[in-house]
Design a protein around this motif. Structure first.
Motif, PDB file in Angstrom:
ATOM      1  N   UNK A 192      -0.224 -18.317   6.239  1.00  0.00           N
ATOM      2  CA  UNK A 192       0.816 -19.309   5.900  1.00  0.00           C
ATOM      3  C   UNK A 192       0.767 -19.787   4.451  1.00  0.00           C
ATOM      4  N   UNK A 193      -0.353 -19.563   3.760  1.00  0.00           N
ATOM      5  CA  UNK A 193      -0.492 -20.047   2.388  1.00  0.00           C
ATOM      6  C   UNK A 193      -0.060 -19.027   1.341  1.00  0.00           C
ATOM      7  N   UNK A 194       0.270 -17.816   1.782  1.00  0.00           N
ATOM      8  CA  UNK A 194       0.636 -16.741   0.847  1.00  0.00           C
ATOM      9  C   UNK A 194       2.051 -16.275   1.164  1.00  0.00           C
ATOM     10  N   UNK A 195       2.971 -16.492   0.200  1.00  0.00           N
ATOM     11  CA  UNK A 195       4.373 -16.135   0.447  1.00  0.00           C
ATOM     12  C   UNK A 195       4.991 -15.304  -0.669  1.00  0.00           C
ATOM     13  N   UNK A 246       3.545   2.022   6.259  1.00  0.00           N
ATOM     14  CA  UNK A 246       3.751   3.437   5.940  1.00  0.00           C
ATOM     15  C   UNK A 246       2.406   4.066   5.622  1.00  0.00           C
ATOM     16  N   UNK A 247       2.259   5.336   5.989  1.00  0.00           N
ATOM     17  CA  UNK A 247       1.019   6.058   5.719  1.00  0.00           C
ATOM     18  C   UNK A 247       1.365   7.324   4.945  1.00  0.00           C
ATOM     19  N   UNK A 248       0.686   7.526   3.818  1.00  0.00           N
ATOM     20  CA  UNK A 248       0.871   8.732   3.019  1.00  0.00           C
ATOM     21  C   UNK A 248      -0.464   9.473   2.976  1.00  0.00           C
ATOM     22  N   UNK A 249      -0.489  10.619   2.309  1.00  0.00           N
ATOM     23  CA  UNK A 249      -1.767  11.325   2.245  1.00  0.00           C
ATOM     24  C   UNK A 249      -2.693  10.746   1.182  1.00  0.00           C
ATOM     25  N   UNK A 250      -2.228   9.725   0.435  1.00  0.00           N
ATOM     26  CA  UNK A 250      -3.106   9.086  -0.553  1.00  0.00           C
ATOM     27  C   UNK A 250      -3.471   7.659  -0.162  1.00  0.00           C
ATOM     28  N   UNK A 251      -3.031   7.201   0.997  1.00  0.00           N
ATOM     29  CA  UNK A 251      -3.391   5.859   1.425  1.00  0.00           C
ATOM     30  C   UNK A 251      -2.365   5.268   2.377  1.00  0.00           C
ATOM     31  N   UNK A 252      -2.451   3.955   2.561  1.00  0.00           N
ATOM     32  CA  UNK A 252      -1.549   3.261   3.488  1.00  0.00           C
ATOM     33  C   UNK A 252      -0.942   2.040   2.810  1.00  0.00           C
ATOM     34  N   UNK A 253       0.362   1.821   3.058  1.00  0.00           N
ATOM     35  CA  UNK A 253       1.036   0.633   2.548  1.00  0.00           C
ATOM     36  C   UNK A 253       0.980  -0.461   3.617  1.00  0.00           C
ATOM     37  N   UNK A 254       0.678  -1.663   3.163  1.00  0.00           N
ATOM     38  CA  UNK A 254       0.476  -2.783   4.084  1.00  0.00           C
ATOM     39  C   UNK A 254       1.344  -3.962   3.656  1.00  0.00           C
ATOM     40  N   UNK A 255       2.096  -4.512   4.606  1.00  0.00           N
ATOM     41  CA  UNK A 255       2.911  -5.703   4.370  1.00  0.00           C
ATOM     42  C   UNK A 255       2.031  -6.930   4.582  1.00  0.00           C
ATOM     43  N   UNK A 256       1.867  -7.741   3.530  1.00  0.00           N
ATOM     44  CA  UNK A 256       1.049  -8.958   3.643  1.00  0.00           C
ATOM     45  C   UNK A 256       1.917 -10.215   3.522  1.00  0.00           C
ATOM     46  N   UNK A 257       3.261 -10.012   3.603  1.00  0.00           N
ATOM     47  CA  UNK A 257       4.165 -11.159   3.650  1.00  0.00           C
ATOM     48  C   UNK A 257       4.608 -11.699   2.318  1.00  0.00           C
ATOM     49  N   UNK A 258       4.573 -10.847   1.255  1.00  0.00           N
ATOM     50  CA  UNK A 258       4.974 -11.336  -0.073  1.00  0.00           C
ATOM     51  C   UNK A 258       6.156 -10.541  -0.634  1.00  0.00           C
ATOM     52  N   UNK A 259       6.897  -9.860   0.255  1.00  0.00           N
ATOM     53  CA  UNK A 259       8.109  -9.115  -0.108  1.00  0.00           C
ATOM     54  C   UNK A 259       7.832  -7.800  -0.835  1.00  0.00           C
ATOM     55  N   UNK A 260       6.578  -7.508  -1.156  1.00  0.00           N
ATOM     56  CA  UNK A 260       6.200  -6.219  -1.742  1.00  0.00           C
ATOM     57  C   UNK A 260       4.971  -5.705  -0.985  1.00  0.00           C
TER      58      UNK A 260
END
Length: 688
Positions: free
Chosen positions: A604-607, A624-638
């Protein structure tokens, strides 16, 4: 493999063979059967190519027995093309012009390297078509250069150098270096790497940058080593002829062989990169389609927005639209959104809320979570806009606009992701890696096959399934799927699998292929709701009779099933693999292989990215998962990237070894690059 190819040749589908013909294949799974099918297709195409080549050479009157045997014996496409190259019809080359001038004998004379004075020998060829001895010698060298370039051994020697040490280089187009579009390729403005070590995502990124005009990409090798190998093959000793041979060989390499090899290795590396990107996309799609379903619940679907407000729909337990409205939850127009959302939830007895993960998702979700006793889930809205404007959506909701259809798709993705996502072109779902840059035919075939395998692994309720979902059922396709829906509409719900035989054009062959994957909950015969194939019903009935009970009692009573000795039911057609599958189904009929769904909350403290500090640990969702890593949504629009080296405390070859799509994880912030909107994350040392 022979048995598998035989079944495929009879029109059996991969899911059917993997599930119901294990005795024939030795228990091969879907991936292995698909690999056999793919390789057989490639070899069949190569066989056709060989036939074309043999016919072309034969038509030229140059097909010898030894040449035919070499071509027939080879299953290496590169080797076959090398053999064919001297006979391949080509445009009018410099060598062809020289041959037309009658200079082939002079070229042969020089290649023998016995002539002490080739210039003197060349005088004999001066005449009407050849003005000087220099022109004659040049024409002869052109012929030799082409012969060198078409020599199979010579090409293999150069190919070996490229295979071992080819380098891919990328440089920015200087006049475009400062353009905004070029900045995303800044890593490749001055880039060089051994081709065999270049990963799929880097190669495809460079090729995309090249296609967009920002980069120049080339493949090179050690020219000196290549030429040295060729000179050792073709030049013997020292002398005037040898000097001409050296010039011809050097010309043949630089003008003909090198461009050919660059094209060949560019194509091979692109094909390899395509295959890897498609593999990544296929695995992500599989995980997405098999995501945990909520099940039949009354759902509020919310497509968040700021300027135009949140599109809100209410769906009944069967996914039917019963109400829609707009609520301004964020921005200047917002007015008591919590009260409005809560009122809708109470009025329609909502059991769960689905929120799209687009613009204003985080802010909207924070409001909705304040509604007590109703779980709120964030779902991916990738492809929802594609669906909302599609013919399928127009057929389902002819009187509604695209915003309502999109919100419906979001709501339905919560209750049954598979049933909803099959309505969207897999390429538009947003879990791929450079999907628009790879071979589109190969991509489509691979993704369609993945959807088919997922649909059939779960099974389909024939009385509630959409036409799109039924299309992917083994043995059906678009036409029979439509006929099933039409029959259901005209005659009411199916009450037995046997009733499927009454569907127009659904013949015995199609029935055998599809019946085991179609479920009829509540049918008179309880096996109709299971994955037991109708062809095995008699076996189950025999088991029940031997146990002195009905089929229903056998399915509900573990003690009865313990009495069954499988070896007694083995026959010429039915073996232990099928019998073991039957027992599993009797234990849990129609079991769903998918996981249970879980709720999730961001910190709740990170937006926004400005709230991030290196070292902080946060909850996130793998998007999303690629062959070089994984993308993770942490709630900051990127979304942030967890590089493959940061996914685990131990070495892994594939990110899928550590994470799966939509997994809830904890990550540590490593770095925030505000200029390029990049967030580096790590999962090392964090207990998940």
């Amino acid at each position: 493999m022979e048995a598998t190819l035989g079944l495929l040749g009879e029109g059996c589908t991969i899911p059917f063979i993997a599930r119901y013909r294990k005795e024939h294949t030795g228990g091969l799974d879907e991936v292995q059967i698909a690999a056999i099918n793919d390789l057989n297709g490639k070899l069949t195409e190569l066989r056709k190519r060989k036939d074309t080549i043999l016919k072309t050479i034969n038509d030229q009157g140059k097909l010898t027995d030894s040449l035919r045997q070499r071509i027939e014996a080879s299953w290496d496409a590169t080797e076959i093309e090398d053999i064919y190259l001297p006979f391949k019809p080509k445009r009018r080359t410099r060598a062809q012009v020289a041959r037309e001038k009658g200079l082939e004998p002079l070229a042969t004379l020089i290649m023998l390297q016995r002539e002490q004075d080739p210039a003197f020998a060349a005088k004999r060829f001066v005449g009407k078509d050849v003005a000087t001895t220099e022109e004659a010698l040049q024409g002869a060298k052109d012929i030799i250069a082409e012969k060198v370039s078409e020599d199979e051994q010579a090409r293999q020697k150069v190919r070996a150098v490229y295979r071992r040490g080819a380098v891919i280089e990328s440089h920015v187009v200087k006049k475009k270096a400062e353009e905004e579009g070029a900045q995303k390729y800044s890593d490749y403005f001055d880039f060089s790497e051994q081709l065999r070590r270049c990963s799929s995502h880097r190669l495809l990124a460079m090729r995309r940058g090249e296609a967009e005009g920002f980069l120049k990409v080339g493949i090179t090798a050690d020219d000196e080593e290549c030429q040295s190998r060729l000179l050792r093959q073709f030049v013997r000793g020292r002398g005037p002829c040898q000097q001409l041979m050296e010039e011809a060989v050097t010309d043949g390499f630089s003008r003909l062989i090198r461009p050919s090899m660059e094209n060949e290795f560019a194509a091979l590396s692109k094909e390899k990169a395509d295959d890897e990107a498609i593999r990544v996309f296929r695995e992500n799609l599989r995980q997405l389609l098999l995501a945990a379903p909520l099940g039949q619940k009354r759902v509020m679907g919310v497509d968040p927005g700021i300027r135009t407000g949140c599109k809100v729909v209410v769906l009944d337990a069967q996914g039917n639209l019963i109400h829609h409205t707009v609520v301004f939850a964020v921005g200047d127009k917002a007015k008591d959104p919590l009260h409005r959302f809560a009122d809708i939830a109470k009025r329609f007895s909502i059991e769960a809320i689905a929120v799209g993960n687009g613009t204003a998702s985080r802010e909207t979700t924070d409001i909705l979570r304040q509604i007590k006793d109703i779980p709120t889930y964030v779902v991916s809205e990738d492809g929802a806009s594609i669906y909302s404007a599609s013919e399928t959506a127009r057929e389902e909701f002819p009187g509604e606009d695209v915003t309502v259809r999109g919100a419906v798709s979001i709501g339905r993705r919560l209750t049954d992701p598979l049933a909803e996502l099959v309505k969207i072109d897999p390429k538009s779902i947003g879990v791929g890696q450079y999907q628009h840059d790879v071979d589109q035919t190969k991509l489509k075939n691979s993704l369609d096959q993945t959807v088919e395998l997922c649909v059939n692994s779960v099974g389909v309720n024939v009385n509630t399934a959409s036409r799109q979902l039924l299309t992917y059922v083994s043995g059906l396709g678009p036409s029979l799927a439509k006929n099933i829906v039409d029959y259901r509409t005209a005659n009411g719900a199916f009450t037995s699998r046997a009733q499927l035989k009454k569907v127009p054009r659904l013949g015995p062959g199609a029935f055998i292929q599809c019946a085991g994957f179609l479920r009829i909950p509540g049918a008179k015969n309880p096996l109709d709701a299971s994955a037991v194939h109708p062809e095995s019903y008699k076996i189950v009935e025999r088991m029940a009779a031997d146990c002195g009970c009905t089929v229903s009692e056998l399915m509900s009573n573990p003690e009865r099933r313990k009495q069954i000795v499988l070896d007694r039911y083995v026959s010429g057609e039915v073996g232990l693999p099928t019998l073991r599958d039957i027992m599993k189904e009797l234990e849990k009929p129609g079991r769903d292989p998918r996981d249970k769904i879980e709720t999730f909350e961001f910190d709740p403290n990170v937006k926004t990215p400005d709230d991030l500090i290196a070292g902080m640990e946060l909850p996130g969702i793998v998007t999303n998962i690629t062959n070089f890593g994984a993308f993770v949504d942490i709630g900051v629009h990127h979304d942030g990237l967890v590089h493959i080296s940061q996914l685990s405390d131990h070495f892994i070859h594939d990110p899928n070894e550590a994470v799966h799509l939509h997994q809830h994880v904890r990550v540590r912030v490593v770095e925030v690059d505000h200029r390029r909107h990049r967030i580096a994350l790590s999962m090392k040392g964090i207990r998940q």
